[in-house]
Design a protein around this motif. Structure first.
Motif, mmCIF file in Angstrom:
data_model
loop_
_atom_site.group_PDB
_atom_site.id
_atom_site.type_symbol
_atom_site.label_atom_id
_atom_site.label_comp_id
_atom_site.label_asym_id
_atom_site.label_seq_id
_atom_site.Cartn_x
_atom_site.Cartn_y
_atom_site.Cartn_z
ATOM 1 N N SER A 59 0.958 -1.189 -0.156
ATOM 2 C CA SER A 59 0.013 0.016 -0.085
ATOM 3 C C SER A 59 0.801 1.064 0.126
ATOM 4 N N THR A 60 0.833 1.927 -1.053
ATOM 5 C CA THR A 60 1.821 3.159 -1.136
ATOM 6 C C THR A 60 1.252 4.390 -0.055
ATOM 7 N N GLY A 61 0.085 4.364 0.416
ATOM 8 C CA GLY A 61 -0.422 5.160 1.484
ATOM 9 C C GLY A 61 0.299 4.787 2.729
ATOM 10 N N LEU A 111 3.189 2.992 3.295
ATOM 11 C CA LEU A 111 4.498 3.390 2.953
ATOM 12 C C LEU A 111 4.712 4.733 3.406
ATOM 13 N N LEU A 112 4.171 5.380 2.596
ATOM 14 C CA LEU A 112 4.239 7.052 2.749
ATOM 15 C C LEU A 112 3.807 7.327 4.374
ATOM 16 N N ARG A 113 2.821 6.900 4.663
ATOM 17 C CA ARG A 113 2.632 7.162 6.237
ATOM 18 C C ARG A 113 3.705 6.900 7.366
ATOM 19 N N ASP A 114 4.470 5.752 6.923
ATOM 20 C CA ASP A 114 5.371 5.115 7.497
ATOM 21 C C ASP A 114 6.700 6.090 7.526
ATOM 22 N N VAL A 167 1.547 17.541 1.525
ATOM 23 C CA VAL A 167 0.388 17.134 0.298
ATOM 24 C C VAL A 167 -0.432 16.180 0.924
ATOM 25 N N MET A 168 0.142 15.007 1.630
ATOM 26 C CA MET A 168 -1.209 13.994 2.079
ATOM 27 C C MET A 168 -2.035 14.955 3.074
ATOM 28 N N ALA A 169 -1.645 15.632 3.869
ATOM 29 C CA ALA A 169 -2.748 16.339 4.627
ATOM 30 C C ALA A 169 -3.698 17.095 4.084
ATOM 31 N N GLY A 214 -4.649 15.862 0.951
ATOM 32 C CA GLY A 214 -5.806 15.065 0.330
ATOM 33 C C GLY A 214 -5.369 15.166 -1.038
ATOM 34 N N GLU A 215 -4.054 15.609 -1.380
ATOM 35 C CA GLU A 215 -3.548 15.833 -2.904
ATOM 36 C C GLU A 215 -2.594 14.574 -3.090
ATOM 37 N N LEU A 216 -2.264 14.149 -4.115
ATOM 38 C CA LEU A 216 -1.498 13.089 -4.623
ATOM 39 C C LEU A 216 0.052 13.730 -4.384
ATOM 40 N N VAL A 217 0.970 12.781 -3.890
ATOM 41 C CA VAL A 217 2.185 13.064 -3.814
ATOM 42 C C VAL A 217 2.902 13.107 -5.105
ATOM 43 N N PRO A 218 3.766 13.980 -5.614
ATOM 44 C CA PRO A 218 4.270 13.827 -7.056
ATOM 45 C C PRO A 218 4.709 12.608 -7.340
ATOM 46 N N ASP A 261 -1.936 -1.702 -3.511
ATOM 47 C CA ASP A 261 -3.416 -1.071 -3.083
ATOM 48 C C ASP A 261 -2.828 0.408 -3.086
ATOM 49 N N GLY A 262 -3.525 1.205 -4.071
ATOM 50 C CA GLY A 262 -3.163 2.651 -3.923
ATOM 51 C C GLY A 262 -2.157 3.060 -4.883
ATOM 52 N N PHE A 263 -1.646 2.103 -5.895
ATOM 53 C CA PHE A 263 -0.581 2.402 -6.776
ATOM 54 C C PHE A 263 -1.114 1.265 -8.035
ATOM 55 N N PRO A 264 -0.927 1.914 -9.160
ATOM 56 C CA PRO A 264 -0.850 3.169 -9.703
ATOM 57 C C PRO A 264 -2.045 4.085 -9.744
ATOM 58 N N ARG A 265 -1.726 5.383 -9.464
ATOM 59 C CA ARG A 265 -2.785 6.306 -9.247
ATOM 60 C C ARG A 265 -2.675 7.368 -10.123
ATOM 61 N N THR A 266 -2.135 7.216 -10.949
ATOM 62 C CA THR A 266 -2.114 8.298 -12.291
ATOM 63 C C THR A 266 -1.577 7.579 -13.554
ATOM 64 N N ALA A 303 0.557 8.162 -15.669
ATOM 65 C CA ALA A 303 2.006 7.964 -15.584
ATOM 66 C C ALA A 303 2.601 7.002 -14.778
ATOM 67 N N GLN A 304 2.058 6.791 -13.619
ATOM 68 C CA GLN A 304 2.488 5.855 -12.712
ATOM 69 C C GLN A 304 2.114 4.344 -13.411
ATOM 70 N N ALA A 305 1.039 4.390 -14.294
ATOM 71 C CA ALA A 305 0.471 3.062 -14.663
ATOM 72 C C ALA A 305 1.661 2.759 -15.527
ATOM 73 N N THR A 322 -10.147 9.984 14.193
ATOM 74 C CA THR A 322 -10.227 10.198 12.679
ATOM 75 C C THR A 322 -8.756 10.494 11.972
ATOM 76 N N ARG A 323 -8.531 9.644 11.198
ATOM 77 C CA ARG A 323 -7.360 9.989 10.361
ATOM 78 C C ARG A 323 -7.256 11.252 9.931
ATOM 79 N N ASP A 324 -6.150 12.064 9.820
ATOM 80 C CA ASP A 324 -6.185 13.232 9.392
ATOM 81 C C ASP A 324 -6.914 13.584 7.930
ATOM 82 N N GLU A 380 -11.400 16.504 -1.225
ATOM 83 C CA GLU A 380 -10.140 16.719 -2.012
ATOM 84 C C GLU A 380 -9.647 15.287 -2.486
ATOM 85 N N ARG A 381 -9.533 14.449 -1.860
ATOM 86 C CA ARG A 381 -9.224 12.872 -2.208
ATOM 87 C C ARG A 381 -10.211 12.481 -3.134
ATOM 88 N N LEU A 382 -11.366 12.707 -3.045
ATOM 89 C CA LEU A 382 -12.442 11.985 -4.068
ATOM 90 C C LEU A 382 -12.198 12.995 -5.502
#
Ligand code: AMP
Length: 252
Positions: free
Chosen positions: A51-53, A55-58, A73-75, A77-81, A105-110, A112-114, A188-190, A199-201
């Motif tokens: 899960s990239t989410g 991994l990023l939270r870690d 960026v995560m706070a 709700g936008e995508l990390v570059p 789970d959560g990757f690819p999200r654009t 370009a990532q695919a 509640t998660r930030d 924003e995430r949707l």
């Protein structure tokens, strides 16, 4: 697509395990249940859930250079570059536990990532003798009604100690704000706050929906109805995976 559930249970899993199952990609909006279903796929087939989410939270928690760049960026709700994500994903996929396959789970999200992932798999993953032959990822999208998504996301509460997940509307704890399993406080998660959820949707609609179109154009996308009860969704995903395995076995 051929879907054969009969006779493809444990024995076929055992047969397939010598070659591995290869990559599995779960797509879907935030709140679609990717995390829950990815965990079940991971347990059933003995492959890691990536899960990239998570991994990023870690990284954020450990205050690594990546975490420091991703935090705000995560706070929001936008995508990390994309460029920040690639090294992290490549590093994880190169680890030996990914040899038989993995569930993303959560990757690819654009798109370009695919594209990056296809190239990575072609150049690295399929070249190694330990890895499971040239097999395109199995791509499953979990579709959930928009109002249902809002309920799931706004109601989500996470236990501070171990990350157990509840939902105040759909799966409330026995005692409000308290984890049934370890008694710790539920928070509640930030990025599950109302403004961030919207924003995430939006990020999903604008940036991630085209990922499904990318796979659809290649004839690799299968959708399942994520409004169904969670066990039924698990069963649908299992049928998709087993159908692919059967088709691959036929072609060898
Ligand atoms: P998730 O737990 O998958 O909902 O991800 C939480 C947050 O991490 C997202 O809102 C993004 O800010 C970031 N994130 C996770 N995966 C990716 C990705 N593949 N590309 C860019 N940002 C990501």
């Amino acid at each position: 697509m051929k879907l054969e559930s009969e006779g493809l249970g444990a024995s076929s899993m055992a047969n397939g395990s010598s070659r591995g199952i290869g990559p599995i990609i779960l797509l879907g909006s935030p709140g679609a249940g990717k995390g829950t279903q990815a965990k079940r796929v991971s347990e059933r087939y003995g492959i890691p859930q990536i899960s990239t989410g998570d991994l990023l939270r870690d990284n954020v928690q450990r205050q690594t250079p990546l975490g420091l760049q991703a935090k705000d960026v995560m706070a929001r709700g936008e995508l990390v570059p994309d460029e920040l994500i690639y090294d992290m994903v490549a590093h994880r996929l190169r680890q030996v536990d990914c040899d038989p396959g993995f569930v993303l789970d959560g990757f690819p999200r654009t798109p370009a990532q695919a594209g990056w992932l296809d190239e990575f798999l072609d150049n690295e993953f399929f070249d190694s003798p330990q890895r499971p032959g040239r097999c395109a990822p199995i791509v499953v999208r979990i579709d959930v009604d928009y109002n249902q998504l809002l309920h799931r996301l706004t109601g989500r509460r996470t236990c501070l100690a171990s990350g157990h997940i509840y939902n105040v509307y759909l799966q409330p704890p026995r005692v409000p704000d308290t984890c049934d399993l370890d008694g710790s406080r539920l928070v509640t998660r930030d990025d599950d706050r109302d403004d961030v959820i919207r924003e995430r949707l939006t990020a999903y609609q604008v940036q991630t929906k085209p990922v499904a179109e990318y796979y659809e154009r290649q004839g690799r996308l299968v959708s399942v109805n994520g409004d169904l009860p969670v066990d039924e969704v698990t069963e649908l995903i299992r049928l998709v995976i087993e159908g692919h395995r059967a088709a691959r076995a036929d072609s060898f």
